[in-house]
Design a protein around this motif. Structure first.
Motif, mmCIF file in Angstrom:
data_model
loop_
_atom_site.group_PDB
_atom_site.id
_atom_site.type_symbol
_atom_site.label_atom_id
_atom_site.label_comp_id
_atom_site.label_asym_id
_atom_site.label_seq_id
_atom_site.Cartn_x
_atom_site.Cartn_y
_atom_site.Cartn_z
ATOM 1 N N GLU A 168 0.822 -1.211 0.000
ATOM 2 C CA GLU A 168 0.000 0.000 0.000
ATOM 3 C C GLU A 168 0.858 1.264 0.000
ATOM 4 O OE1 GLU A 168 -2.974 -0.446 3.049
ATOM 5 O OE2 GLU A 168 -4.089 -1.903 1.844
ATOM 6 N N THR A 169 1.967 1.259 0.731
ATOM 7 C CA THR A 169 2.816 2.452 0.711
ATOM 8 C C THR A 169 3.485 2.626 -0.646
ATOM 9 O OG1 THR A 169 4.644 1.188 1.731
ATOM 10 C CG2 THR A 169 3.249 2.511 3.197
ATOM 11 N N PHE A 220 0.927 4.133 -2.876
ATOM 12 C CA PHE A 220 0.800 5.561 -2.572
ATOM 13 C C PHE A 220 1.989 6.357 -3.096
ATOM 14 C CE2 PHE A 220 -2.492 4.633 0.719
ATOM 15 C CZ PHE A 220 -3.449 5.491 0.210
ATOM 16 N N SER A 221 3.181 5.768 -3.106
ATOM 17 C CA SER A 221 4.329 6.502 -3.638
ATOM 18 C C SER A 221 4.172 6.734 -5.139
ATOM 19 C CB SER A 221 5.652 5.790 -3.320
ATOM 20 O OG SER A 221 5.872 4.658 -4.134
ATOM 21 N N ILE A 236 1.076 6.824 -6.660
ATOM 22 C CA ILE A 236 -0.079 7.717 -6.770
ATOM 23 C C ILE A 236 0.311 9.158 -6.455
ATOM 24 C CG2 ILE A 236 -2.288 8.289 -5.673
ATOM 25 C CD1 ILE A 236 -2.737 5.192 -5.448
ATOM 26 N N THR A 237 1.188 9.353 -5.474
ATOM 27 C CA THR A 237 1.639 10.708 -5.142
ATOM 28 C C THR A 237 2.259 11.382 -6.359
ATOM 29 O OG1 THR A 237 2.006 10.119 -2.832
ATOM 30 C CG2 THR A 237 3.165 12.059 -3.648
ATOM 31 N N TYR A 280 -6.192 0.733 -3.511
ATOM 32 C CA TYR A 280 -5.336 1.730 -4.147
ATOM 33 C C TYR A 280 -4.708 1.233 -5.445
ATOM 34 C CZ TYR A 280 -5.878 2.511 0.787
ATOM 35 O OH TYR A 280 -6.425 2.617 2.040
#
Length: 199
Positions: free
Chosen positions: A122-123, A126-127, A129-130, A161
């Motif tokens: 998930e992180t 997110f990296s 997606i950021t 995500y």
């Protein structure tokens, strides 16, 4: 017909396999799809020693070519809970594209692979997606319409995500059918969203 780019980095083939499934889902939903990988940043000697696989898809032409697509789905294996240095290096060269605003309003999504179930999927998503948000993309996730990610009976990937898979500590596990189904589902969602925005 929306144009979708599946852009990835894969050391051992897991992400390349997921990229194929995402492309399949997008094509089935009516998109024109290209699959490209980002450049390798380690030396050929290091890659050979680590037994990296040679990608089967063409290398991306340039950072600027991202603007040729209505949607970009980005995938990379996790490196300590974040995207790989190869993918980060690619985006680090994209300042001119960012400044041009040519990606604003396009569609984006993410996919990844980890060595373990709790290895930072998930992180890492997110990296990715950021980065996509900074370029102005509208993010599409793997919604719970894909029920395969709720499977508690076996090891499966998938998160709200993005699409994921678990490769195993030495890369021995290939994406299973549920993981690939999630990737196809995500590809189709991206294609349908892009068609609504650009059709």
């Amino acid at each position: 017909m929306p144009k979708v780019l599946v852009l990835y980095y894969s050391s051992y083939g897991h992400i390349g396999t997921m990229a194929e499934a995402i492309a399949e889902g997008a094509r089935d939903a009516g998109a024109e799809v290209a699959i490209r990988h980002v450049p390798e940043t380690v030396s050929p000697e290091v890659a050979a020693k680590a037994h990296f696989q040679t990608p089967v898809h063409p290398e991306i032409e340039s950072v600027e070519s991202l603007a040729d697509y209505d949607a970009v789905v980005v995938g990379t294996g996790t490196r300590f809970g974040r995207m790989s240095s190869q993918m980060a290096a690619f985006f680090d060269r994209a300042g001119g594209l960012w400044a041009s605003g040519k990606m604003n309003g396009k569609v984006g999504a993410a996919f990844t692979s980890t060595g373990s179930q709790h290895g930072g999927q998930e992180t890492t998503l997110f990296s990715i997606i950021t980065n996509l948000l900074h370029f102005g993309l509208t993010i599409v996730g793997l919604d719970y319409g894909f029920q395969g990610q709720m499977n508690g009976e076996e090891v499966v990937g998938g998160a709200p995500y993005g699409a994921t898979t678990v490769a195993g500590s030495s890369g021995q596990r290939q994406p299973g059918e549920i993981d690939l189904a999630g990737a196809r589902y995500l590809g189709a969602r991206v294609a349908r969203t892009a068609a609504k925005l650009f059709g």
